[in-house]
Design a protein around this motif. Sequence first.
Motif, PDB file in Angstrom:
ATOM      1  N   GLU A 143     -21.894 -10.994  18.968  1.00 53.11           N
ATOM      2  CA  GLU A 143     -22.735 -12.005  18.324  1.00 53.11           C
ATOM      3  C   GLU A 143     -22.651 -11.933  16.803  1.00 53.11           C
ATOM      4  N   THR A 144     -22.373 -10.749  16.267  1.00 48.71           N
ATOM      5  CA  THR A 144     -22.342 -10.576  14.810  1.00 48.71           C
ATOM      6  C   THR A 144     -20.963 -10.831  14.202  1.00 48.71           C
ATOM      7  N   HIS A 145     -20.004 -11.247  15.027  1.00 48.97           N
ATOM      8  CA  HIS A 145     -18.650 -11.449  14.500  1.00 48.97           C
ATOM      9  C   HIS A 145     -18.638 -12.599  13.496  1.00 48.97           C
ATOM     10  N   PRO A 146     -17.959 -12.445  12.349  1.00 49.96           N
ATOM     11  CA  PRO A 146     -17.964 -13.491  11.315  1.00 49.96           C
ATOM     12  C   PRO A 146     -17.444 -14.852  11.801  1.00 49.96           C
ATOM     13  N   ALA A 147     -16.530 -14.846  12.749  1.00 48.54           N
ATOM     14  CA  ALA A 147     -15.971 -16.120  13.215  1.00 48.54           C
ATOM     15  C   ALA A 147     -17.013 -16.992  13.892  1.00 48.54           C
ATOM     16  N   ARG A 148     -18.122 -16.386  14.332  1.00 46.90           N
ATOM     17  CA  ARG A 148     -19.159 -17.145  15.016  1.00 46.90           C
ATOM     18  C   ARG A 148     -20.147 -17.780  14.036  1.00 46.90           C
ATOM     19  N   ALA A 149     -19.960 -17.531  12.746  1.00 46.64           N
ATOM     20  CA  ALA A 149     -20.884 -18.079  11.749  1.00 46.64           C
ATOM     21  C   ALA A 149     -20.715 -19.590  11.637  1.00 46.64           C
ATOM     22  N   MET A 150     -21.776 -20.262  11.192  1.00 48.71           N
ATOM     23  CA  MET A 150     -21.781 -21.717  11.080  1.00 48.71           C
ATOM     24  C   MET A 150     -20.749 -22.217  10.079  1.00 48.71           C
ATOM     25  N   HIS A 151     -20.461 -21.432   9.034  1.00 47.27           N
ATOM     26  CA  HIS A 151     -19.544 -21.907   8.005  1.00 47.27           C
ATOM     27  C   HIS A 151     -18.088 -21.829   8.460  1.00 47.27           C
ATOM     28  N   ASP A 152     -17.811 -21.176   9.592  1.00 44.49           N
ATOM     29  CA  ASP A 152     -16.445 -21.086  10.105  1.00 44.49           C
ATOM     30  C   ASP A 152     -16.220 -21.978  11.326  1.00 44.49           C
ATOM     31  N   THR A 153     -17.262 -22.271  12.075  1.00 45.18           N
ATOM     32  CA  THR A 153     -17.139 -22.931  13.375  1.00 45.18           C
ATOM     33  C   THR A 153     -17.939 -24.223  13.397  1.00 45.18           C
ATOM     34  N   PHE A 154     -17.370 -25.239  14.040  1.00 46.03           N
ATOM     35  CA  PHE A 154     -18.060 -26.523  14.214  1.00 46.03           C
ATOM     36  C   PHE A 154     -18.881 -26.476  15.504  1.00 46.03           C
ATOM     37  N   TYR A 155     -20.184 -26.312  15.358  1.00 47.80           N
ATOM     38  CA  TYR A 155     -21.083 -26.261  16.518  1.00 47.80           C
ATOM     39  C   TYR A 155     -21.680 -27.642  16.800  1.00 47.80           C
ATOM     40  N   PHE A 156     -22.012 -27.861  18.071  1.00 49.67           N
ATOM     41  CA  PHE A 156     -22.748 -29.054  18.463  1.00 49.67           C
ATOM     42  C   PHE A 156     -24.242 -28.713  18.525  1.00 49.67           C
ATOM     43  N   PRO A 157     -25.096 -29.707  18.301  1.00 52.17           N
ATOM     44  CA  PRO A 157     -26.539 -29.401  18.331  1.00 52.17           C
ATOM     45  C   PRO A 157     -27.061 -29.103  19.734  1.00 52.17           C
ATOM     46  N   ASP A 158     -26.390 -29.594  20.772  1.00 51.31           N
ATOM     47  CA  ASP A 158     -26.873 -29.420  22.146  1.00 51.31           C
ATOM     48  C   ASP A 158     -26.222 -28.202  22.805  1.00 51.31           C
ATOM     49  N   LYS A 159     -26.890 -27.677  23.824  1.00 53.59           N
ATOM     50  CA  LYS A 159     -26.350 -26.579  24.621  1.00 53.59           C
ATOM     51  C   LYS A 159     -25.978 -27.094  26.009  1.00 53.59           C
ATOM     52  N   ASP A 160     -25.199 -26.289  26.741  1.00 52.35           N
ATOM     53  CA  ASP A 160     -24.814 -26.717  28.082  1.00 52.35           C
ATOM     54  C   ASP A 160     -25.923 -26.381  29.075  1.00 52.35           C
ATOM     55  N   ALA A 161     -25.679 -26.640  30.363  1.00 55.69           N
ATOM     56  CA  ALA A 161     -26.711 -26.446  31.385  1.00 55.69           C
ATOM     57  C   ALA A 161     -27.137 -24.989  31.516  1.00 55.69           C
ATOM     58  N   GLU A 162     -26.265 -24.060  31.107  1.00 52.64           N
ATOM     59  CA  GLU A 162     -26.589 -22.641  31.189  1.00 52.64           C
ATOM     60  C   GLU A 162     -27.146 -22.090  29.883  1.00 52.64           C
ATOM     61  N   GLY A 163     -27.435 -22.995  28.933  1.00 52.69           N
ATOM     62  CA  GLY A 163     -28.020 -22.565  27.669  1.00 52.69           C
ATOM     63  C   GLY A 163     -27.036 -22.014  26.671  1.00 52.69           C
ATOM     64  N   ARG A 164     -25.737 -22.196  26.903  1.00 51.78           N
ATOM     65  CA  ARG A 164     -24.735 -21.682  25.984  1.00 51.78           C
ATOM     66  C   ARG A 164     -24.452 -22.690  24.875  1.00 51.78           C
ATOM     67  N   SER A 165     -24.221 -22.198  23.677  1.00 50.13           N
ATOM     68  CA  SER A 165     -23.904 -23.066  22.541  1.00 50.13           C
ATOM     69  C   SER A 165     -22.543 -23.722  22.756  1.00 50.13           C
ATOM     70  N   MET A 166     -22.437 -24.996  22.350  1.00 54.42           N
ATOM     71  CA  MET A 166     -21.193 -25.745  22.486  1.00 54.42           C
ATOM     72  C   MET A 166     -20.546 -25.919  21.111  1.00 54.42           C
ATOM     73  N   LEU A 167     -19.221 -25.916  21.090  1.00 55.36           N
ATOM     74  CA  LEU A 167     -18.505 -25.962  19.817  1.00 55.36           C
ATOM     75  C   LEU A 167     -17.102 -26.533  20.016  1.00 55.36           C
ATOM     76  N   LEU A 168     -16.465 -26.882  18.901  1.00 55.43           N
ATOM     77  CA  LEU A 168     -15.042 -27.212  18.934  1.00 55.43           C
ATOM     78  C   LEU A 168     -14.273 -25.902  18.905  1.00 55.43           C
ATOM     79  N   ARG A 169     -13.397 -25.689  19.877  1.00 54.47           N
ATOM     80  CA  ARG A 169     -12.748 -24.381  20.007  1.00 54.47           C
ATOM     81  C   ARG A 169     -12.032 -23.994  18.709  1.00 54.47           C
TER      82      ARG A 169
END
Length: 362
Positions: A143-169
């Motif tokens: 969870e603390t990996h820098p690649a998961r930060a908002m400034h590196d990754t394009f996240y979507f505001p919604d989560k999937d049915a299992e509560g996982r964050s969605m993003l552009l790979r």
Amino acid sequence: MEQLEQTLAAIAAADTADAVEAIRVSALGKQGWVSALLKTLGAMSPEQRQSEGPKIHAAREAVTAALGERKGALESAALEARLAAETVDLSLPAPETPRGSVHPVSQVMDELAEIFADMGFAVASGPEIEDDWHNFTALNMPETHPARAMHDTFYFPDKDAEGRSMLLRTHTSPVQIRTMLAQGAPLRIIAPGRVYRSDSDATHTPMFHQIEGLVIDKGIHLGHLKWTLETFLKAFFERDDIVLRLRPSYFPFTEPSVEVDVGYTVINGKRVVGGGGDVENGGWMEVLGSGMVNRKVIEFGGLDPDEWQGFAFGTGVDRLAMLKYGMDDLRAFFDGDARWLGHYGFGALDVPTLSGGVGVRP
């Protein structure tokens, strides 16, 4: 009528359409002499109208007929002159019609698929909209990996049915996890496709293309990885003097991990891949990352790491295209400039083959 004779003579002498139109206006226009005579019929007695009316109407018809005839003659003469001047040489080839071209990225994708198919690799694909478990967690990124930060990754505001964050790979590595879970082992795949990261300059764009490879089998070691990469790069750059240098590195999804450099020499101010990098006018250039698949990643893929081992590697397709075909600005790949594509693009029939040369140009 003297005016009628003068008008008919002027019509016969007119040599342009504008001259004919000027005569028409002077005779039949609102202020023309024929129109003036027609207006006088209203002031005449019945006897005068009976005698003068037919003469005036006959003059109008004569002028109208003469104007039409002269106008037709001038138009016919103009058409004949045009036909005589605009000759067509049927022996000449037809003019070349605009043709589309294949983008260098698409061409390199086909080249890579051809090379790895010859080594027994299949092409695998996956969704570009991913969940953070497949994109990060299953690849041993905490969870603390820098690649998961908002400034590196394009996240979507919604989560999937299992509560996982969605993003552009951010890489095509999730395809490796999905393929292991779906197909098991042994496995030999490449995963080409678009990926997304928040970065933009002459050598980085928010969207770019990546290809990753994965081999899972029994008894796999680092020597298999080196041979595979060496064979791949020799075929891609179409040179037998490719020299690799493997440097220890760190990636969370491989252990041990190695950066792969390729030797090059500077010729006429340009870097040419090939040869050892320690020679005069030479150097080493990093082209891809690789390593032995981490035990945790194999477990996340549903396999027993004590039974199965493997290696993985990844590189940018756009960067390979730049190195091989001489482009120096990655942003031009996505500008949509037809002139750039006309220069660097490939013909539809320039299909890469190992026998004909994967990078053959017309």
